[in-house]
Motif scaffolding. Sequence first.
Motif, PDB file in Angstrom:
ATOM      1  N   ALA A  42       0.798  -1.091   0.081  1.00 16.05           N
ATOM      2  CA  ALA A  42      -0.121  -0.046   0.034  1.00 16.05           C
ATOM      3  C   ALA A  42       0.809   1.086  -0.093  1.00 16.05           C
ATOM      4  CB  ALA A  42      -1.074   0.017   1.234  1.00 16.05           C
ATOM      5  N   GLU A  43       0.390   2.144  -0.760  1.00 17.12           N
ATOM      6  CA  GLU A  43       1.000   3.468  -0.652  1.00 17.12           C
ATOM      7  C   GLU A  43      -0.024   4.535  -0.471  1.00 17.12           C
ATOM      8  OE1 GLU A  43       2.934   5.649  -4.480  1.00 17.12           O
ATOM      9  OE2 GLU A  43       4.682   4.434  -3.479  1.00 17.12           O
ATOM     10  N   ILE A  44       0.455   5.418   0.232  1.00 13.49           N
ATOM     11  CA  ILE A  44      -0.797   6.587   0.576  1.00 13.49           C
ATOM     12  C   ILE A  44      -0.426   7.865   0.080  1.00 13.49           C
ATOM     13  CG2 ILE A  44      -1.728   8.067   2.406  1.00 13.49           C
ATOM     14  CD1 ILE A  44      -1.204   5.657   4.579  1.00 13.49           C
ATOM     15  N   ASN A  45      -1.133   8.562  -1.014  1.00 14.03           N
ATOM     16  CA  ASN A  45      -0.818   9.927  -1.586  1.00 14.03           C
ATOM     17  C   ASN A  45      -1.342  10.674  -0.496  1.00 14.03           C
ATOM     18  OD1 ASN A  45      -1.389  12.157  -2.876  1.00 14.03           O
ATOM     19  ND2 ASN A  45      -1.874  11.227  -4.876  1.00 14.03           N
ATOM     20  N   GLN A  46      -0.211  11.706   0.024  1.00 15.06           N
ATOM     21  CA  GLN A  46      -0.525  12.494   1.006  1.00 15.06           C
ATOM     22  C   GLN A  46      -1.202  13.666   0.623  1.00 15.06           C
ATOM     23  OE1 GLN A  46       0.403  11.914   4.222  1.00 15.06           O
ATOM     24  NE2 GLN A  46       1.427   9.865   3.622  1.00 15.06           N
ATOM     25  N   GLU A  47      -1.252  14.057  -0.456  1.00 15.36           N
ATOM     26  CA  GLU A  47      -1.943  14.965  -1.012  1.00 15.36           C
ATOM     27  C   GLU A  47      -3.504  14.853  -0.994  1.00 15.36           C
ATOM     28  OE1 GLU A  47      -0.679  16.449  -4.917  1.00 15.36           O
ATOM     29  OE2 GLU A  47       1.213  16.484  -4.391  1.00 15.36           O
ATOM     30  N   LEU A  48      -3.750  13.542  -1.078  1.00 17.06           N
ATOM     31  CA  LEU A  48      -5.259  13.156  -1.057  1.00 17.06           C
ATOM     32  C   LEU A  48      -5.707  12.653   0.474  1.00 17.06           C
ATOM     33  CD1 LEU A  48      -5.743  10.953  -4.119  1.00 17.06           C
ATOM     34  CD2 LEU A  48      -6.296  13.423  -3.955  1.00 17.06           C
ATOM     35  N   CYS A  49      -4.760  12.212   1.281  1.00 17.53           N
ATOM     36  CA  CYS A  49      -4.936  11.572   2.416  1.00 17.53           C
ATOM     37  C   CYS A  49      -5.421  12.864   3.383  1.00 17.53           C
ATOM     38  CB  CYS A  49      -3.740  10.904   3.080  1.00 17.53           C
ATOM     39  SG  CYS A  49      -4.149  10.488   4.792  1.00 17.53           S
ATOM     40  N   ILE A  50      -6.422  12.708   4.171  1.00 17.78           N
ATOM     41  CA  ILE A  50      -6.997  13.714   5.148  1.00 17.78           C
ATOM     42  C   ILE A  50      -6.814  13.296   6.324  1.00 17.78           C
ATOM     43  CG2 ILE A  50      -8.504  14.887   3.583  1.00 17.78           C
ATOM     44  CD1 ILE A  50     -10.833  13.189   5.038  1.00 17.78           C
ATOM     45  N   SER A  51      -6.228  12.146   6.841  1.00 18.93           N
ATOM     46  CA  SER A  51      -5.777  11.756   8.084  1.00 18.93           C
ATOM     47  C   SER A  51      -7.033  11.474   8.790  1.00 18.93           C
ATOM     48  CB  SER A  51      -4.749  12.478   8.814  1.00 18.93           C
ATOM     49  OG  SER A  51      -3.606  12.651   8.221  1.00 18.93           O
ATOM     50  N   CYS A  52      -8.012  10.918   8.176  1.00 13.86           N
ATOM     51  CA  CYS A  52      -9.474  10.465   8.904  1.00 13.86           C
ATOM     52  C   CYS A  52      -9.288   9.087   9.628  1.00 13.86           C
ATOM     53  CB  CYS A  52     -10.604  10.672   7.800  1.00 13.86           C
ATOM     54  SG  CYS A  52     -10.422   9.183   6.567  1.00 13.86           S
TER      55      CYS A  52
END
Length: 98
Positions: free
Chosen positions: A18-28
């Motif tokens: 898995a890779e998280i796109n930090q621009e899209l992630c809202i840390s919900c």
Amino acid sequence: MNMHKNGTPMLASSGYVAEINQELCISCWTCEPYCQFGALMLTDEATSGVVWENCMGCGVCVNTCPEGAIELVLAPEKGVPLEIEKLMAAAVETAAAD
């Protein structure tokens, strides 16, 4: 999965991580409770990350992220993914030859 969690490797990685796109992630943090491998973490107030060693590439987190911020990326170091369609076609060919 419980055996794997307790240190007995019973599962093989999918060959992806898995890779998280930090621009899209809202840390919900919606994804975190769904990870059976403890691979998702909150690194600070605004950044989520993946513990690469723990991620088995199952993709459950991808489907639970409401922002579409997680994707699976090929990770050759984790092993070569099984290509089920090719394996099934080869089995059919072998069976037909017998």
